[in-house]
Design a protein around this motif. Sequence first.
Motif, PDB file in Angstrom:
ATOM      1  N   MET A   1       0.843  -1.175   0.000  1.00 42.96           N
ATOM      2  CA  MET A   1       0.000   0.000   0.000  1.00 42.96           C
ATOM      3  C   MET A   1       0.891   1.242   0.000  1.00 42.96           C
ATOM      4  N   PRO A   2       0.731   2.110  -0.973  1.00 44.94           N
ATOM      5  CA  PRO A   2       1.578   3.300  -1.025  1.00 44.94           C
ATOM      6  C   PRO A   2       1.251   4.259   0.108  1.00 44.94           C
ATOM      7  N   TYR A   3       2.236   5.025   0.448  1.00 47.28           N
ATOM      8  CA  TYR A   3       2.002   6.071   1.428  1.00 47.28           C
ATOM      9  C   TYR A   3       2.675   7.335   0.944  1.00 47.28           C
ATOM     10  N   ARG A   4       2.231   8.429   1.462  1.00 46.47           N
ATOM     11  CA  ARG A   4       2.728   9.737   1.065  1.00 46.47           C
ATOM     12  C   ARG A   4       4.011  10.029   1.833  1.00 46.47           C
ATOM     13  N   TRP A   5       5.070  10.390   1.099  1.00 47.89           N
ATOM     14  CA  TRP A   5       6.305  10.809   1.749  1.00 47.89           C
ATOM     15  C   TRP A   5       6.087  12.186   2.359  1.00 47.89           C
ATOM     16  N   THR A   6       6.475  12.338   3.614  1.00 44.88           N
ATOM     17  CA  THR A   6       6.315  13.626   4.286  1.00 44.88           C
ATOM     18  C   THR A   6       7.640  14.198   4.761  1.00 44.88           C
ATOM     19  N   SER A   7       8.727  13.492   4.449  1.00 48.48           N
ATOM     20  CA  SER A   7      10.052  13.979   4.830  1.00 48.48           C
ATOM     21  C   SER A   7      11.105  13.335   3.930  1.00 48.48           C
ATOM     22  N   ARG A   8      12.279  13.914   3.943  1.00 50.85           N
ATOM     23  CA  ARG A   8      13.387  13.310   3.199  1.00 50.85           C
ATOM     24  C   ARG A   8      13.750  11.952   3.788  1.00 50.85           C
ATOM     25  N   ARG A   9      13.556  11.815   5.071  1.00 49.02           N
ATOM     26  CA  ARG A   9      13.848  10.528   5.691  1.00 49.02           C
ATOM     27  C   ARG A   9      12.954   9.423   5.106  1.00 49.02           C
ATOM     28  N   ASP A  10      11.678   9.718   4.895  1.00 53.37           N
ATOM     29  CA  ASP A  10      10.786   8.748   4.249  1.00 53.37           C
ATOM     30  C   ASP A  10      11.344   8.331   2.894  1.00 53.37           C
ATOM     31  N   VAL A  11      11.793   9.318   2.131  1.00 50.17           N
ATOM     32  CA  VAL A  11      12.359   9.038   0.811  1.00 50.17           C
ATOM     33  C   VAL A  11      13.643   8.226   0.945  1.00 50.17           C
ATOM     34  N   ASP A  12      14.510   8.629   1.860  1.00 50.69           N
ATOM     35  CA  ASP A  12      15.773   7.908   2.059  1.00 50.69           C
ATOM     36  C   ASP A  12      15.535   6.441   2.387  1.00 50.69           C
ATOM     37  N   GLU A  13      14.556   6.175   3.226  1.00 44.87           N
ATOM     38  CA  GLU A  13      14.247   4.787   3.588  1.00 44.87           C
ATOM     39  C   GLU A  13      13.759   4.009   2.372  1.00 44.87           C
ATOM     40  N   THR A  14      12.973   4.648   1.531  1.00 48.17           N
ATOM     41  CA  THR A  14      12.494   4.002   0.305  1.00 48.17           C
ATOM     42  C   THR A  14      13.658   3.712  -0.632  1.00 48.17           C
ATOM     43  N   VAL A  15      14.561   4.651  -0.776  1.00 50.84           N
ATOM     44  CA  VAL A  15      15.710   4.465  -1.661  1.00 50.84           C
ATOM     45  C   VAL A  15      16.577   3.301  -1.175  1.00 50.84           C
ATOM     46  N   VAL A  16      16.749   3.165   0.127  1.00 52.19           N
ATOM     47  CA  VAL A  16      17.526   2.043   0.666  1.00 52.19           C
ATOM     48  C   VAL A  16      16.857   0.715   0.315  1.00 52.19           C
ATOM     49  N   VAL A  17      15.548   0.651   0.431  1.00 56.44           N
ATOM     50  CA  VAL A  17      14.821  -0.571   0.071  1.00 56.44           C
ATOM     51  C   VAL A  17      14.993  -0.870  -1.419  1.00 56.44           C
ATOM     52  N   VAL A  18      14.889   0.153  -2.246  1.00 61.34           N
ATOM     53  CA  VAL A  18      15.083  -0.026  -3.687  1.00 61.34           C
ATOM     54  C   VAL A  18      16.504  -0.514  -3.962  1.00 61.34           C
ATOM     55  N   MET A  19      17.493   0.115  -3.353  1.00 60.45           N
ATOM     56  CA  MET A  19      18.889  -0.287  -3.545  1.00 60.45           C
ATOM     57  C   MET A  19      19.107  -1.736  -3.152  1.00 60.45           C
TER      58      MET A  19
END
Length: 73
Positions: A1-19
């Motif tokens: 289920m997608p969620y809305r990023w509300t901070s750079r930390r949210d994005v950083d965590e997503t990028v780590v999962v993608v990596m």
Amino acid sequence: MPYRWTSRRDVDETVVVVMNSVEEEGTLPEWLRRTVQGSIDLSDPQYVRYFYDQVKSHVPTALKLFEESPYVP
């Protein structure tokens, strides 16, 4: 289920999962690609741009896995 990023930390965590997924499997499972795409679609443009910048810097091969967004720099 997608969620809305509300901070750079949210994005950083997503990028780590993608990596990690790309490193381990060579690609993303479809459910994860759809979830991240949902976050791209729901989130503020500043976080979407940041996501694409981080993916481009850390795992550029994954860029092709995400649909073009109007917020791609």
